[in-house]
Motif scaffolding. Structure first.
Motif, PDB file in Angstrom:
ATOM      1  N   SER A  17     -12.354 -61.218-101.836  1.00  0.00           N
ATOM      2  CA  SER A  17     -11.097 -60.702-101.286  1.00  0.00           C
ATOM      3  C   SER A  17     -10.011 -60.523-102.345  1.00  0.00           C
ATOM      4  CB  SER A  17     -10.588 -61.625-100.174  1.00  0.00           C
ATOM      5  OG  SER A  17     -10.358 -62.935-100.660  1.00  0.00           O
ATOM      6  N   LYS A  18     -10.094 -61.299-103.411  1.00  0.00           N
ATOM      7  CA  LYS A  18      -9.072 -61.228-104.469  1.00  0.00           C
ATOM      8  C   LYS A  18      -9.171 -59.937-105.271  1.00  0.00           C
ATOM      9  CE  LYS A  18      -7.308 -63.835-108.462  1.00  0.00           C
ATOM     10  NZ  LYS A  18      -7.487 -65.046-109.309  1.00  0.00           N
ATOM     11  N   PHE A  19     -10.360 -59.332-105.301  1.00  0.00           N
ATOM     12  CA  PHE A  19     -10.590 -58.205-106.201  1.00  0.00           C
ATOM     13  C   PHE A  19     -11.035 -56.915-105.528  1.00  0.00           C
ATOM     14  CE2 PHE A  19     -11.924 -62.169-108.412  1.00  0.00           C
ATOM     15  CZ  PHE A  19     -10.886 -62.245-109.350  1.00  0.00           C
ATOM     16  N   ILE A  20     -11.656 -56.999-104.353  1.00  0.00           N
ATOM     17  CA  ILE A  20     -12.318 -55.821-103.790  1.00  0.00           C
ATOM     18  C   ILE A  20     -11.354 -54.676-103.496  1.00  0.00           C
ATOM     19  CG2 ILE A  20     -12.238 -56.637-101.373  1.00  0.00           C
ATOM     20  CD1 ILE A  20     -15.019 -55.327-101.023  1.00  0.00           C
ATOM     21  N   GLY A  21     -10.118 -54.992-103.148  1.00  0.00           N
ATOM     22  CA  GLY A  21      -9.141 -53.941-102.862  1.00  0.00           C
ATOM     23  C   GLY A  21      -8.920 -53.039-104.064  1.00  0.00           C
ATOM     24  N   LYS A  22      -8.775 -53.634-105.238  1.00  0.00           N
ATOM     25  CA  LYS A  22      -8.570 -52.857-106.464  1.00  0.00           C
ATOM     26  C   LYS A  22      -9.812 -52.033-106.803  1.00  0.00           C
ATOM     27  CE  LYS A  22      -4.383 -54.162-107.565  1.00  0.00           C
ATOM     28  NZ  LYS A  22      -3.251 -53.187-107.607  1.00  0.00           N
ATOM     29  N   SER A  23     -10.991 -52.618-106.558  1.00  0.00           N
ATOM     30  CA  SER A  23     -12.227 -51.883-106.821  1.00  0.00           C
ATOM     31  C   SER A  23     -12.332 -50.651-105.928  1.00  0.00           C
ATOM     32  CB  SER A  23     -13.443 -52.790-106.614  1.00  0.00           C
ATOM     33  OG  SER A  23     -13.456 -53.845-107.548  1.00  0.00           O
ATOM     34  N   ILE A  24     -12.017 -50.823-104.646  1.00  0.00           N
ATOM     35  CA  ILE A  24     -12.053 -49.687-103.722  1.00  0.00           C
ATOM     36  C   ILE A  24     -11.020 -48.641-104.111  1.00  0.00           C
ATOM     37  CG2 ILE A  24     -11.717 -48.973-101.326  1.00  0.00           C
ATOM     38  CD1 ILE A  24     -12.788 -51.735-100.485  1.00  0.00           C
ATOM     39  N   GLU A  25      -9.845 -49.084-104.507  1.00  0.00           N
ATOM     40  CA  GLU A  25      -8.796 -48.140-104.925  1.00  0.00           C
ATOM     41  C   GLU A  25      -9.248 -47.314-106.126  1.00  0.00           C
ATOM     42  OE1 GLU A  25      -5.294 -50.447-105.570  1.00  0.00           O
ATOM     43  OE2 GLU A  25      -4.898 -50.741-103.431  1.00  0.00           O
ATOM     44  N   SER A  26     -10.032 -47.920-107.019  1.00  0.00           N
ATOM     45  CA  SER A  26     -10.509 -47.166-108.182  1.00  0.00           C
ATOM     46  C   SER A  26     -11.501 -46.084-107.760  1.00  0.00           C
ATOM     47  CB  SER A  26     -11.127 -48.113-109.224  1.00  0.00           C
ATOM     48  OG  SER A  26     -12.433 -48.544-108.874  1.00  0.00           O
ATOM     49  N   VAL A  27     -12.147 -46.265-106.615  1.00  0.00           N
ATOM     50  CA  VAL A  27     -13.010 -45.218-106.053  1.00  0.00           C
ATOM     51  C   VAL A  27     -12.156 -44.138-105.403  1.00  0.00           C
ATOM     52  CG1 VAL A  27     -14.798 -44.690-104.358  1.00  0.00           C
ATOM     53  CG2 VAL A  27     -14.956 -46.789-105.714  1.00  0.00           C
ATOM     54  N   LEU A  28     -11.173 -44.548-104.632  1.00  0.00           N
ATOM     55  CA  LEU A  28     -10.293 -43.588-103.964  1.00  0.00           C
ATOM     56  C   LEU A  28      -9.549 -42.701-104.958  1.00  0.00           C
ATOM     57  CD1 LEU A  28      -8.818 -45.939-101.206  1.00  0.00           C
ATOM     58  CD2 LEU A  28     -10.335 -43.996-100.820  1.00  0.00           C
ATOM     59  N   ASN A  29      -9.320 -43.205-106.159  1.00  0.00           N
ATOM     60  CA  ASN A  29      -8.590 -42.453-107.184  1.00  0.00           C
ATOM     61  C   ASN A  29      -9.467 -41.501-107.989  1.00  0.00           C
ATOM     62  OD1 ASN A  29      -6.150 -43.697-106.546  1.00  0.00           O
ATOM     63  ND2 ASN A  29      -6.465 -45.375-107.989  1.00  0.00           N
ATOM     64  N   GLN A  30     -10.757 -41.422-107.670  1.00  0.00           N
ATOM     65  CA  GLN A  30     -11.666 -40.573-108.437  1.00  0.00           C
ATOM     66  C   GLN A  30     -11.270 -39.095-108.358  1.00  0.00           C
ATOM     67  OE1 GLN A  30     -14.464 -41.579-110.498  1.00  0.00           O
ATOM     68  NE2 GLN A  30     -13.158 -43.394-110.211  1.00  0.00           N
ATOM     69  N   ALA A  99     -12.544 -45.942-114.245  1.00  0.00           N
ATOM     70  CA  ALA A  99     -11.557 -44.945-114.649  1.00  0.00           C
ATOM     71  C   ALA A  99     -11.606 -43.798-113.634  1.00  0.00           C
ATOM     72  CB  ALA A  99     -11.880 -44.434-116.049  1.00  0.00           C
ATOM     73  N   LYS A 100     -10.491 -43.129-113.448  1.00  0.00           N
ATOM     74  CA  LYS A 100     -10.416 -42.126-112.377  1.00  0.00           C
ATOM     75  C   LYS A 100     -11.347 -40.932-112.606  1.00  0.00           C
ATOM     76  CE  LYS A 100      -6.340 -39.725-114.233  1.00  0.00           C
ATOM     77  NZ  LYS A 100      -4.930 -39.323-113.920  1.00  0.00           N
ATOM     78  N   THR A 101     -11.758 -40.708-113.851  1.00  0.00           N
ATOM     79  CA  THR A 101     -12.659 -39.581-114.139  1.00  0.00           C
ATOM     80  C   THR A 101     -14.120 -40.019-114.252  1.00  0.00           C
ATOM     81  OG1 THR A 101     -12.252 -39.869-116.515  1.00  0.00           O
ATOM     82  CG2 THR A 101     -10.871 -38.277-115.331  1.00  0.00           C
ATOM     83  N   LYS A 102     -14.430 -41.251-113.873  1.00  0.00           N
ATOM     84  CA  LYS A 102     -15.767 -41.799-114.095  1.00  0.00           C
ATOM     85  C   LYS A 102     -16.859 -40.932-113.480  1.00  0.00           C
ATOM     86  CE  LYS A 102     -19.290 -44.973-113.560  1.00  0.00           C
ATOM     87  NZ  LYS A 102     -20.520 -44.831-112.783  1.00  0.00           N
ATOM     88  N   LEU A 103     -16.790 -40.679-112.193  1.00  0.00           N
ATOM     89  CA  LEU A 103     -17.845 -39.915-111.519  1.00  0.00           C
ATOM     90  C   LEU A 103     -17.915 -38.488-112.036  1.00  0.00           C
ATOM     91  CD1 LEU A 103     -17.518 -41.079-107.788  1.00  0.00           C
ATOM     92  CD2 LEU A 103     -19.161 -41.850-109.513  1.00  0.00           C
TER      93      LEU A 103
END
Length: 251
Positions: A17-30, A99-103
């Motif tokens: 719970s401490k980290f998953i939000g940021k991980s998901i946000e990094s996907v949403l920012n792709q 990174a936002k350009t990863k995919l």
């Protein structure tokens, strides 16, 4: 984007719970929009389900599943791959960041060079997201024997062509199951090709199993003997090689 360009993102999680939000946000920012995020919760008992479901309610590309009992990351990862619909699959641990350009950059690299499995360079961060000034550069190509030595492939950097290679069942060991998965892939494809740019931030967490190097020896033994069926002598060689690398902090 073509009709076969959907990327399924595989995210197992447990009490994150401490980290998953940021991980998901990094996907949403792709910058690459055609993805689905498959989150499989290994029966967390913290706020991980609440956070994941909040994101699911905000974006239909996010799909959340929860295992009936705690079964380990390998089972969660296999479940996510079973649910995935994409022609490509990418892997993201629920405490790492993209990174936002990863995919976008990785799939272009793969298509341009006719590659079926790839990884990228990554850098390490601490629990608070602070850079540790430790970057791990992707090796241009990694084969089966090279991966056995010390697995120079970051889990959250990998993407593969599921249309060409199919789906995989992840060997059920508590740790090193990601290495076991890449070894399975390398029995179908000769190399994992490395993209040189840093596109992932890998989080180093205190007191994690992966940080307790001594405890990992038994998982290496399981990987070499029980899963890959290497000889006793070769298994001992690989474990000794890995221990030397960690003792001298080569990696």
């Amino acid at each position: 984007m073509g009709k076969n360009d959907l990327i399924s993102i595989i995210m197992p999680t447990y009490n994150c719970s401490k980290f998953i939000g940021k991980s998901i946000e990094s996907v949403l920012n792709q910058t690459y929009p055609k993805w689905e995020l498959i989150i499989v919760d290994d029966h967390s008992d913290d706020d991980t389900p609440i956070i994941a479901k909040e994101f699911q309610n905000k974006d239909e590309r996010i799909k959340y599943f929860r295992l009936e009992k705690n079964s380990g990351a390998a089972c969660a990862r296999t479940k996510a791959m079973e649910e995935a619909r994409g022609n490509y699959m990418a892997f993201l641990d629920s405490d790492d960041l993209w990174a936002k350009t990863k995919l976008e950059k990785q799939i272009c690299f793969m298509k341009k060079n006719n590659i079926n499995i790839s990884c990228t360079s990554y850098e390490k961060i601490d629990e608070n997201g602070k850079l540790l000034n430790k970057a791990v550069k992707a090796i241009p190509k990694v084969g089966y024997d090279r991966l056995l030595l010390d697995c120079p492939v970051g889990n959250s950097t990998v993407m593969y062509n599921a249309e060409k290679l199919g789906k995989f069942s992840v060997p059920n060991i508590r740790k090193r199951n990601d290495d076991a998965l890449w070894l399975q892939m390398l029995k179908k494809e000769p190399y994992i090709y490395g993209y040189p740019k840093v596109l992932v931030r890998y989080r180093i967490r205190k007191n994690s199993i992966s940080e307790n190097k001594l405890s990992l020896i038994k998982y290496h033994w399981q990987l070499y003997r029980d899963i890959e069926h290497l000889s006793v002598i070769r298994s001992i060689f690989h474990i000794c090689f890995w221990v030397l690398i960690k003792l001298f902090k080569i990696k």
